[in-house]
Scaffold this active site. Structure first.
Site, PDB file in Angstrom:
ATOM      1  N   SER A 113     -29.141 -14.929  15.208  1.00 14.84           N
ATOM      2  CA  SER A 113     -27.930 -14.353  14.647  1.00 14.84           C
ATOM      3  C   SER A 113     -27.166 -15.406  13.869  1.00 14.84           C
ATOM      4  CB  SER A 113     -27.039 -13.790  15.763  1.00 14.84           C
ATOM      5  OG  SER A 113     -26.514 -14.839  16.541  1.00 14.84           O
ATOM      6  N   SER A 114     -26.228 -14.949  13.045  1.00 16.66           N
ATOM      7  CA  SER A 114     -25.489 -15.888  12.216  1.00 16.66           C
ATOM      8  C   SER A 114     -24.387 -16.602  12.979  1.00 16.66           C
ATOM      9  CB  SER A 114     -24.872 -15.148  11.026  1.00 16.66           C
ATOM     10  OG  SER A 114     -23.976 -14.154  11.473  1.00 16.66           O
ATOM     11  N   CYS A 115     -23.935 -16.030  14.086  1.00 15.97           N
ATOM     12  CA  CYS A 115     -22.804 -16.641  14.785  1.00 15.97           C
ATOM     13  C   CYS A 115     -23.197 -17.226  16.125  1.00 15.97           C
ATOM     14  CB  CYS A 115     -21.707 -15.603  15.001  1.00 15.97           C
ATOM     15  SG  CYS A 115     -22.213 -14.200  16.000  1.00 15.97           S
ATOM     16  N   GLY A 116     -24.280 -16.770  16.712  1.00 16.90           N
ATOM     17  CA  GLY A 116     -24.709 -17.319  17.992  1.00 16.90           C
ATOM     18  C   GLY A 116     -24.186 -16.537  19.168  1.00 16.90           C
ATOM     19  N   PHE A 220     -22.867 -22.928  15.502  1.00 13.11           N
ATOM     20  CA  PHE A 220     -23.601 -23.292  16.713  1.00 13.11           C
ATOM     21  C   PHE A 220     -25.095 -23.319  16.434  1.00 13.11           C
ATOM     22  CE2 PHE A 220     -26.179 -21.707  20.218  1.00 13.11           C
ATOM     23  CZ  PHE A 220     -25.958 -22.685  21.181  1.00 13.11           C
TER      24      PHE A 220
END
Length: 282
Positions: A113-116, A220
């Protein structure tokens, strides 16, 4: 094989004057990564260096650590109903005897994912699975002045960005500032995977004396990829996330953000930065 760029018609407005013209855009296509024939992940990427991208992704997943761990990577023929090859599905085959970690849904989510995936579990997973703890890496002393010139060197090496303005860049530099490798992709995490995958293919892991520079924020996910490749210094031209800072502090990664000219913020691992070379004040 998909192209790195594509042409599209655009309506251009300049000082009230309207015209139509073709514009060069960065290409974006899905890539499915399979491991030993089983689907593992799908990422949106700029076509090119797909095998390196897949190899780098598998390094960050803890599957691969050495060049000999990888038997081969191939495009999957017959990836569509009519049997044609889209060049958007790759299968990585590990060498006999390579142990495959438990790629649980939780781990797969936060690495793709892009945000973690926020929380202590994600921090613990990286700290306990990396093959090369960056806290044990050879001690580097990086001058702030050296870091300051790296963004311009990365920008000068971004060939496709000049044509599209729509690509992230990631580069590896030596501790002396020499450009070792640079990759571009519509996804900043993919650009890093391509760098790490190339290093694996060349037998250069761990990258224990390298500096990783990214042209965007330090998420992250990017900090995780640096740690998994044994990279001790991650620098970004924009801000880090709070979880990236937490991971850097947990693992001993040096994390630099807002690297713009002679200004920068060091969020963790400041012992690798030669702070005595700059005036310090509270």
């Amino acid at each position: 094989m998909g192209r790195v760029t594509e042409r599209r018609k655009v309506v251009r407005i300049r000082d009230g004057v309207v015209s139509t013209r073709p514009d060069t855009l960065v290409a974006e296509e899905p890539l499915e990564i399979r491991l030993n024939g089983k689907p593992l992940a799908i990422t949106m990427r700029t076509p090119g260096d797909d095998f390196a991208l897949a190899a780098g992704f598998l390094v960050s997943e803890g599957v691969l650590a050495e060049r000999d761990d990888l038997q081969n990577i191939v495009y999957c023929a017959g990836a569509t109903a009519d049997g044609s090859n889209t060049y958007n599905v790759v299968d990585a085959r590990t060498a006999p005897g390579v142990a495959i970690p438990d790629l649980t849904l939780e781990r797969n989510v936060y690495t793709t994912s892009s945000c973690g995936l926020c929380g202590k579990a994600s921090l613990d997973a990286v700290r306990t699975t990396t093959r090369w703890p960056v806290a044990d890496a050879p001690r580097l002393r990086i001058e702030p002045g050296l870091l300051a010139v790296l963004p311009d060197r990365l920008r000068a090496a971004q060939r496709v960005f000049d044509r599209t303005g729509g690509l992230h860049g990631a580069a590896l530099f030596s501790e002396d500032g020499e450009l070792l490798d640079v990759r571009e992709d519509v996804g900043r995490h993919n650009a890093v995977d391509k760098l790490v995958g190339r290093a694996l293919q060349n037998g250069d892991l761990p990258l224990s004396r390298a500096i990783l520079l990214v042209s965007a924020r330090a998420s992250f996910e990017l900090a995780q990829k640096a740690v998994m490749a044994g990279i001790p210094v991650l620098a970004a031209v924009s801000a880090p996330s709070s979880l990236a800072v937490d991971l850097a502090a947990e693992t001993g990664l040096t994390l630099v953000g807002f690297l713009r000219g002679s200004s920068m913020n060091v969020y963790a691992g400041e012992d690798r930065i030669a702070l005595s070379a700059a005036a310090t004040r509270s």
